[in-house]
Structures are given as C-alpha cells and as structure tokens.
Write an enzyme that holds these catalytic residues in place. Structure first.
Site, PDB file in Angstrom:
ATOM      1  N   LEU A 143       2.514  -0.985   3.077  1.00  0.00           N
ATOM      2  CA  LEU A 143       1.455  -1.817   2.516  1.00  0.00           C
ATOM      3  C   LEU A 143       1.980  -2.412   1.222  1.00  0.00           C
ATOM      4  CD1 LEU A 143      -1.738   0.460   2.839  1.00  0.00           C
ATOM      5  CD2 LEU A 143      -1.140  -1.484   4.286  1.00  0.00           C
ATOM      6  N   ASP A 144       1.564  -3.630   0.911  1.00  0.00           N
ATOM      7  CA  ASP A 144       1.935  -4.224  -0.361  1.00  0.00           C
ATOM      8  C   ASP A 144       1.457  -3.340  -1.508  1.00  0.00           C
ATOM      9  OD1 ASP A 144       3.059  -6.400   0.908  1.00  0.00           O
ATOM     10  OD2 ASP A 144       1.254  -7.628   0.745  1.00  0.00           O
ATOM     11  N   ARG A 145       2.126  -3.460  -2.624  1.00  0.00           N
ATOM     12  CA  ARG A 145       1.795  -2.649  -3.793  1.00  0.00           C
ATOM     13  C   ARG A 145       0.327  -2.761  -4.169  1.00  0.00           C
ATOM     14  NH1 ARG A 145       5.218  -2.922  -9.490  1.00  0.00           N
ATOM     15  NH2 ARG A 145       4.234  -1.125 -10.518  1.00  0.00           N
TER      16      ARG A 145
END
Length: 242
Positions: free
Chosen positions: A58-60
């Site tokens: 998942l993106d940050r």
C-alpha cells in the site's frame, strides 16, 4: 523513534497475518522515502516475534488492510494471486466533487518505463456532502465518499483514475488537486491521503477457504469524514462483487 502504536491485527492464522496499516507508514524500506526509519515489516516482526513477508503493498499515505505471509514459500503463492487479479480489493476514498452513483473507469496507464497497461476501476458513490467553506471560486465545496474496486492492479491506479475523471482524492500528491490539498493542510492540519483499503477477499493458499478481511477507518480518515459532514457509517462490503 517510532510514533506508531502496535499495529492493529485484523486477521491471523498459522500462515497469514493482516494488519490495518495507519496512514504514513511505509510497508518496507524504500530509496524514495529516505526520511523514514520505521516500516510495517519490522514493526509487525517485532510485535509478533516472527519474520513476516508482505504479499502486496500500500502507498505510504494509504491506510487499511496489509497482508503478510508467515513463510517465504507461501508468500510467493499469495503474491501470484495478487498479480493475477485473483484477490478482491475494495477501497474507500474522499474525493473532490459529486461523483456518479456508479461508473467504470477504463483508462490505460503508462508505467515509468513507458509501457502502457490496461487499467479498470469500478466506482460506487456512498455519500455526498456540500461543505460550508470555499476552496475555489464557489462559496461552498462538494465532496463524495466513494467505494472503489480495482479490476486491475496498476501502480497508483486509483489515484490516477480519480484524477483522470476530475474527482481527485483529497490529500493525493502529485496526482490530486494542489489547491484542495493546501486548504486541508492549512485549515484542518490534514497531511495524509484519504484513501483506505477496507476489504480483502481471497482463497486461502493452503486450505482453499474463502478468506474475507475488513478494516475500520483509521482515526484521520474518520476525523475528516465527520468534519466534512458525511453520514456516520463503517466500511461495508459493496453490493455486487461479480
């Protein structure tokens, strides 16, 4: 030092474990985020006392369900499921403007190396609000709470697709609206992206059982949802998963 509390474990058996990742936490070390010294992989490893292997990412700034395998060999099987779109993923996002009740975004995306890939996202609108503040030329501002189900798994697909249809996700940089993002930062001290992975479904690689995992909103998503005036609700499984 870490500012993250122990990770919220939302699923665990002898082979797999899933957490509700908070906004701002990297999955693992990355050269593009040299400022970070805390990662989900190490936090979870230290928390449960076992090595863990991330099955996807998942993106940050994206919160929500993050799945790990507890064995390296098993992780290859799970990664294959993700790569072959055999895992059902649902996200919630707060976006600019009023979105249609339902729609399908079929828009190819170009990778960094120039390769163009087919990308399809289904959208369903859960709620719409008109907030009593002005970000642009209008006296009020409109927002939608949407449920997004990617049919393909391209990098930044949901972010790019929502920007493509002129309903960017609030807090998204660089694909979102700079004016909206600055307003939310200056006015509400909101410096994350309002995208949450709320549901995951897949076949267990060993038992063959259907596993369904749900994750409630993280506090910052809930705060902004309440502040903007969306109806009180928790993430639900969408109607129609065909």
């Amino acid at each position: 030092m870490s500012s993250f509390t122990p990770l919220d474990i939302v699923f665990q058996d002898d082979f797999l474990i899933a957490v509700n990742k908070p906004h701002g936490l990297l999955v693992h070390k990355s050269f593009i985020a040299a400022d970070a010294d805390v990662f989900a992989v190490q936090l979870l490893r230290d928390q449960i006392g076992k090595r863990v292997y991330p099955s996807h990412r998942l993106d940050r700034k994206t919160s929500g369900i993050l799945l790990f395998a507890l064995q390296e060999e098993l992780n290859g099987v799970m990664q294959k499921q993700f790569m072959e779109a055999e895992v059902t993923k649902h996200y919630h996002a707060i976006v600019r403007g009023y979105t249609p009740d339902e729609s399908e975004i079929d828009y190819a995306l170009k990778r960094d190396d120039g390769v163009v890939q087919q990308a399809v996202t289904r959208l369903r609108t859960l709620d719409r609000v008109e907030a009593g503040f002005s970000v642009g030329k209008h006296p009020t501002s409109r927002y939608s709470l949407v449920e997004l189900y990617p049919q393909t798994g391209r990098m930044h697909q949901l972010r790019k697709h929502m920007a493509h249809v002129f309903h960017p996700i609030i807090g998204d940089r660089p694909h979102g609206c700079n004016k909206q993002n600055k307003y939310f930062l200056d006015t509400f001290s909101m410096n994350t992206m309002l995208l949450h992975a709320c549901y995951l479904s897949f076949k267990h690689p060993l038992t063959g059982d259907t596993i369904e995992i749900r994750a409630d909103y993280q506090p910052e998503f809930s705060r902004m949802k309440q502040l903007l005036g969306f109806a009180e609700s928790r993430p639900q499984v969408p109607i129609g998963q065909e």
